[in-house]
Write a protein that holds these residues in place. Structure first.
Motif, PDB file in Angstrom:
ATOM      1  N   TYR A 263     -41.861  32.322-118.574  1.00 14.74           N
ATOM      2  CA  TYR A 263     -41.116  33.528-118.220  1.00 14.74           C
ATOM      3  C   TYR A 263     -40.669  34.211-119.504  1.00 14.74           C
ATOM      4  CZ  TYR A 263     -38.008  36.649-115.690  1.00 14.74           C
ATOM      5  OH  TYR A 263     -37.403  37.772-115.159  1.00 14.74           O
TER       6      TYR A 263
ATOM      7  N   VAL B 191     -43.281  38.163-116.197  1.00 12.46           N
ATOM      8  CA  VAL B 191     -42.134  38.094-115.291  1.00 12.46           C
ATOM      9  C   VAL B 191     -42.640  37.894-113.868  1.00 12.46           C
ATOM     10  CG1 VAL B 191     -40.660  39.486-116.797  1.00 12.46           C
ATOM     11  CG2 VAL B 191     -42.112  40.624-115.096  1.00 12.46           C
TER      12      VAL B 191
ATOM     13  N   ALA C 245     -39.573  38.205-120.527  1.00 12.63           N
ATOM     14  CA  ALA C 245     -39.382  39.599-120.134  1.00 12.63           C
ATOM     15  C   ALA C 245     -39.903  40.590-121.167  1.00 12.63           C
ATOM     16  CB  ALA C 245     -37.900  39.862-119.873  1.00 12.63           C
ATOM     17  N   GLU C 246     -40.151  40.115-122.393  1.00 12.11           N
ATOM     18  CA  GLU C 246     -40.639  41.008-123.447  1.00 12.11           C
ATOM     19  C   GLU C 246     -42.165  41.033-123.535  1.00 12.11           C
ATOM     20  OE1 GLU C 246     -38.480  42.867-125.104  1.00 12.11           O
ATOM     21  OE2 GLU C 246     -36.865  41.922-123.946  1.00 12.11           O
TER      22      GLU C 246
ATOM     23  N   THR D 273     -42.519  32.060-109.710  1.00 15.72           N
ATOM     24  CA  THR D 273     -41.629  32.124-110.864  1.00 15.72           C
ATOM     25  C   THR D 273     -40.736  30.902-110.928  1.00 15.72           C
ATOM     26  OG1 THR D 273     -41.611  34.530-110.675  1.00 15.72           O
ATOM     27  CG2 THR D 273     -39.918  33.551-112.062  1.00 15.72           C
TER      28      THR D 273
ATOM     29  N   GLU E  59     -34.378  31.979-112.546  1.00 10.74           N
ATOM     30  CA  GLU E  59     -34.883  33.107-113.315  1.00 10.74           C
ATOM     31  C   GLU E  59     -35.220  34.266-112.395  1.00 10.74           C
ATOM     32  OE1 GLU E  59     -38.109  31.016-115.154  1.00 10.74           O
ATOM     33  OE2 GLU E  59     -37.047  30.875-117.056  1.00 10.74           O
ATOM     34  N   GLY E  60     -35.029  35.473-112.903  1.00 14.75           N
ATOM     35  CA  GLY E  60     -35.320  36.653-112.113  1.00 14.75           C
ATOM     36  C   GLY E  60     -34.134  37.160-111.332  1.00 14.75           C
TER      37      GLY E  60
END
Length: 293
Positions: free
Chosen positions: A162, A183, A164-165, A246, A221-222
């Protein structure tokens, strides 16, 4: 579980925008024996010159907002109270993979629940040989459709990081698969492409994930943004199953459904067009708060 939801999506334009048309899909669905929208509202600032509501093909409540005049910012807020019911554990009555095509062929309905809509390519999900080979490497002759889906969900969670970038909203499944990073949208898209390559109907679920973890559990996460997971058709007896790659879990009372579609394009929370130039900034904040009885 009873939840209070709040969502804020904000846009800031370098140069004032005008002639904006936005389609909003933000309110949670009411689903029999699964989830009930008790109350909900969407507000848009500045106030739109026109706003209308309708249900799309997949039965999503959608709003169409038009802002004709110039505006330097746009704020969209959604508030709702939702009841989510726990789903009973079900035995695996899904067929073996080689028997699934016959069950699909015997399904004559073409309504929103039909597996036929979730078999081929869709706007964001072309076929991909590398992803198809990835899932085929996991297959065993004795595996049912549900076992295949659960195995793939587990492997994606294990093999992908995971990050996000690493990706954007426009990253393709092939790019995310090559990076093994991304993601929830990326993990879900890769899983859907893999399942469809086997002839297993699979779709995209947009929604929210609870932000406050149960006691003694790590935060999922998320949870600070809208979330996504996968819906799999497991045959006529088992119907649809929802898995979250995820977090490697089945969708449960922490998952709140906003919409079902073939991929992200069918359920994007905000899409639209406007007249402007220059850059813009976007911010998003989500709270999913359990309500004590």
């Amino acid at each position: 579980m009873l939840y209070d939801l709040s969502l804020h999506i904000g846009y800031r334009y370098e140069v004032p925008a005008s002639g904006a048309h936005h389609m909003l899909r933000l309110l949670p669905l009411s689903l029999p024996e699964r989830q009930r929208l008790i109350a909900g509202a969407i507000t848009v600032t500045p106030e739109p010159d026109e706003i209308s509501t309708f249900d799309d093909f997949f039965r999503h409540p959608a709003s169409h907002a038009i802002l004709r005049g110039p505006h330097e910012k746009l704020d969209i807020r959604m508030q709702a109270r939702v009841m989510v019911q726990a789903q009973p554990m079900a035995a695996d009555f899904s067929p073996l993979l080689d028997r699934l095509p016959q069950e699909i062929a015997e399904t004559w309905s073409l309504d929103a629940e039909s597996p036929h809509h979730f078999l081929g390519i869709s706007p964001r999900l072309p076929r991909d040989k590398a992803i198809a080979a990835y899932v085929r490497s996991m297959l065993k002759p004795s595996m049912t459709v549900r076992q295949i889906a659960e195995t793939l969900c587990r492997r994606i969670h294990k093999d992908f990081k995971y990050d996000a970038e690493a990706t954007t909203v426009d990253t393709t499944p092939a790019e995310a698969f090559a990076k093994k990073r991304g993601v929830c949208q990326d993990f879900s898209h890769v899983m859907i492409v893999a399942l469809r390559s086997l002839g297993i109907p699979a779709g995209y679920v947009s929604g929210f994930l609870r932000t406050i973890p149960p006691p003694g559990k790590e935060r999922l996460e998320g949870a600070d943004a809208m979330h996504a997971w996968v819906r799999i058709w497991c045959g006529r007896l088992s119907g649809w199953l929802e898995l979250d790659p995820t977090n490697d879990i089945a969708a449960g009372t922490d998952h709140i459904v906003v919409g079902y579609g073939r991929d992200y394009a069918d359920v994007a929370p905000v899409i639209g067009v406007l007249k402007s130039y220059g850059s813009h900034q976007t911010a998003q904040a989500v709270d999913v708060i359990p309500v004590k009885p």
